[in-house]
Design a protein around this motif. Structure first.
Motif, PDB file in Angstrom:
ATOM      1  N   TYR A 101       0.848  -1.192   0.000  1.00 57.74           N
ATOM      2  CA  TYR A 101       0.000   0.000   0.000  1.00 57.74           C
ATOM      3  C   TYR A 101       0.882   1.239   0.000  1.00 57.74           C
ATOM      4  O   TYR A 101       2.027   1.226   0.466  1.00 57.74           O
ATOM      5  CB  TYR A 101      -0.928   0.019   1.221  1.00 57.74           C
ATOM      6  N   GLU A 117       2.387   4.701   1.069  1.00 58.14           N
ATOM      7  CA  GLU A 117       2.626   5.295   2.383  1.00 58.14           C
ATOM      8  C   GLU A 117       1.735   6.515   2.614  1.00 58.14           C
ATOM      9  O   GLU A 117       1.233   6.725   3.722  1.00 58.14           O
ATOM     10  CB  GLU A 117       4.097   5.690   2.485  1.00 58.14           C
ATOM     11  N   ASP A 118       1.500   7.308   1.574  1.00 61.88           N
ATOM     12  CA  ASP A 118       0.750   8.562   1.690  1.00 61.88           C
ATOM     13  C   ASP A 118      -0.453   8.513   0.748  1.00 61.88           C
ATOM     14  O   ASP A 118      -0.312   8.645  -0.469  1.00 61.88           O
ATOM     15  CB  ASP A 118       1.663   9.730   1.329  1.00 61.88           C
ATOM     16  N   LEU A 119      -1.644   8.323   1.308  1.00 56.34           N
ATOM     17  CA  LEU A 119      -2.848   8.237   0.483  1.00 56.34           C
ATOM     18  C   LEU A 119      -3.292   9.592  -0.049  1.00 56.34           C
ATOM     19  O   LEU A 119      -4.045   9.653  -1.024  1.00 56.34           O
ATOM     20  CB  LEU A 119      -3.984   7.595   1.278  1.00 56.34           C
ATOM     21  N   ALA A 154      -3.982   4.301  -3.637  1.00 58.73           N
ATOM     22  CA  ALA A 154      -3.227   3.446  -2.715  1.00 58.73           C
ATOM     23  C   ALA A 154      -2.073   2.713  -3.373  1.00 58.73           C
ATOM     24  O   ALA A 154      -1.482   1.816  -2.771  1.00 58.73           O
ATOM     25  CB  ALA A 154      -4.142   2.440  -2.011  1.00 58.73           C
ATOM     26  N   CYS A 210       4.587   0.228   1.047  1.00 61.55           N
ATOM     27  CA  CYS A 210       4.761  -0.295   2.399  1.00 61.55           C
ATOM     28  C   CYS A 210       4.085  -1.653   2.516  1.00 61.55           C
ATOM     29  O   CYS A 210       3.218  -2.016   1.709  1.00 61.55           O
ATOM     30  CB  CYS A 210       4.157   0.656   3.425  1.00 61.55           C
ATOM     31  N   LYS A 247      -9.784   1.274  -1.318  1.00 65.99           N
ATOM     32  CA  LYS A 247      -9.918   2.698  -1.625  1.00 65.99           C
ATOM     33  C   LYS A 247     -10.916   2.977  -2.746  1.00 65.99           C
ATOM     34  O   LYS A 247     -11.325   4.121  -2.946  1.00 65.99           O
ATOM     35  CB  LYS A 247      -8.552   3.293  -1.991  1.00 65.99           C
ATOM     36  N   ASP A 259      -8.224   6.772   5.881  1.00 66.23           N
ATOM     37  CA  ASP A 259      -7.400   7.883   5.400  1.00 66.23           C
ATOM     38  C   ASP A 259      -5.920   7.530   5.382  1.00 66.23           C
ATOM     39  O   ASP A 259      -5.089   8.300   4.892  1.00 66.23           O
ATOM     40  CB  ASP A 259      -7.629   9.151   6.217  1.00 66.23           C
ATOM     41  N   SER A 260      -5.576   6.359   5.938  1.00 70.84           N
ATOM     42  CA  SER A 260      -4.192   5.892   5.900  1.00 70.84           C
ATOM     43  C   SER A 260      -4.173   4.392   6.177  1.00 70.84           C
ATOM     44  O   SER A 260      -4.973   3.897   6.978  1.00 70.84           O
ATOM     45  CB  SER A 260      -3.333   6.626   6.935  1.00 70.84           C
ATOM     46  N   ASN A 300      -1.215   3.126   7.143  1.00 70.14           N
ATOM     47  CA  ASN A 300      -0.047   2.995   8.006  1.00 70.14           C
ATOM     48  C   ASN A 300      -0.456   2.690   9.450  1.00 70.14           C
ATOM     49  O   ASN A 300      -1.480   3.169   9.941  1.00 70.14           O
ATOM     50  CB  ASN A 300       0.776   4.289   7.993  1.00 70.14           C
ATOM     51  N   TRP A 301       0.363   1.884  10.108  1.00 68.99           N
ATOM     52  CA  TRP A 301       0.222   1.627  11.546  1.00 68.99           C
ATOM     53  C   TRP A 301       1.618   1.365  12.091  1.00 68.99           C
ATOM     54  O   TRP A 301       2.614   1.493  11.391  1.00 68.99           O
ATOM     55  CB  TRP A 301      -0.761   0.492  11.822  1.00 68.99           C
ATOM     56  N   SER A 315       3.972  -0.917  10.099  1.00 74.72           N
ATOM     57  CA  SER A 315       4.238  -0.692   8.680  1.00 74.72           C
ATOM     58  C   SER A 315       5.735  -0.496   8.466  1.00 74.72           C
ATOM     59  O   SER A 315       6.431   0.084   9.312  1.00 74.72           O
ATOM     60  CB  SER A 315       3.501   0.549   8.171  1.00 74.72           C
TER      61      SER A 315
END
Length: 289
Positions: free
Chosen positions: A138, A140-142, A148, A155, A250, A260-261, A263-264, A267
């Protein structure tokens, strides 16, 4: 090399299916289609077959290197029907890979060894199929990549994968050496994913044989094809690094505005290298050194 339909391809190109390995790439959309085809050509597949809607275009250089088949994806069953028809037409023993656009096959040491070498070793271990894990990629920055997808800033999840024993749906008995694997975006956003689409295991590499059929859950009607490894030791496994789940989450109206992201805390950037996938335990080199 263009074919107007699967019927036309099967009628005129049986030689393409006579000796593998053959990569079957299904283009649901045109996202990263060229990079997907190039990736599998570079891995050494003897033939790459691209099944896609007639309205999609290919760069001129790829048009001469792949077999294009015009297919309209009117339902999810189109892919499985096409694969089963190709299996039936292929010479027994031919190795196949199947995947979708924006999916990239990785296997141990793929930077220096061809897919043909991989499958030759696997066959020597009396294996006719190889388990692959679909590893979700996916962006990193949507905000920058609302679909995505970003190869430059891809990531993946470094943790959060697990396996459960697989049971026979009729008897309820545990199936020998078969597991259901979970993780990635399908696990973290499971409320947006249909129950039947949450597994991340796929038998993406297999040998054709008479009567073999792929089922809609990505398993085969031959039980041994669905096993993790042989009874006596661990075998090779591979990974299909895929933007497919991220794209779907998405694009689906039910989930697009809820996410909206991706990332966690677990990631990490994808390095586009087999060593990272082996270090994370996302594929197994087995006895191949």
């Amino acid at each position: 090399m263009s074919h107007s339909s699967l019927d036309a391809f099967l009628a005129n190109s049986r030689d393409v299916l006579a000796k593998g390995p053959v990569a079957l790439i299904f283009a649901e959309d045109d996202t990263e289609l060229a990079s997907t085809l190039t990736h599998h050509l570079d891995q050494g597949f003897r033939e790459v077959v691209a099944l896609m809607p007639g309205g999609f275009s290919l760069p001129a250089d790829l048009g001469t290197r792949v077999h294009r088949i015009n297919v309209e994806f009117t339902s999810a069953g189109v892919v499985f029907d096409a694969i089963n028809r190709i299996i039936a037409a292929a010479a027994p023993g031919t190795w196949f890979y199947y995947g979708y656009n924006a999916e990239y096959l990785f296997y141990p040491f793929c930077e220096s060894r061809s897919v043909g070498e991989l499958l030759a070793f696997h066959a020597e271990e009396r294996r006719d199929a190889m388990l692959t894990y679909v590893v979700d990629l996916y962006a990193e920055d949507l905000a920058r990549n609302p679909d995505a997808v970003s190869r430059d800033q891809a990531c993946l999840d470094r943790l959060g994968y697990y396996a459960l024993a697989r049971h026979d749906p009729g008897s309820g008995e545990t199936l020998e050496r078969q597991m259901d694997f979970h993780g990635g975006l399908r696990w973290r956003f499971e409320e947006h994913v249909d129950w039947n689409s949450r597994k991340i295991d796929r038998i993406a590499l297999f040998r054709a044989q008479k009567g073999l059929e792929l089922r809609p859950d990505h398993t085969f009607n031959e039980a041994e094809y669905n096993t993790v490894s042989c009874p006596w030791h661990h075998n090779l496994t591979a990974a299909v690094c895929s933007f497919r789940a991220a794209k779907a989450l998405k694009r689906n109206p039910g989930s697009a505005f809820a996410i909206d992201s991706f990332n966690w805390r677990n990631s990490t950037r994808f390095e586009w290298h087999s060593r990272q996938l082996m270090d994370l335990g996302l594929m197994e080199p087995g006895q191949w050194f």
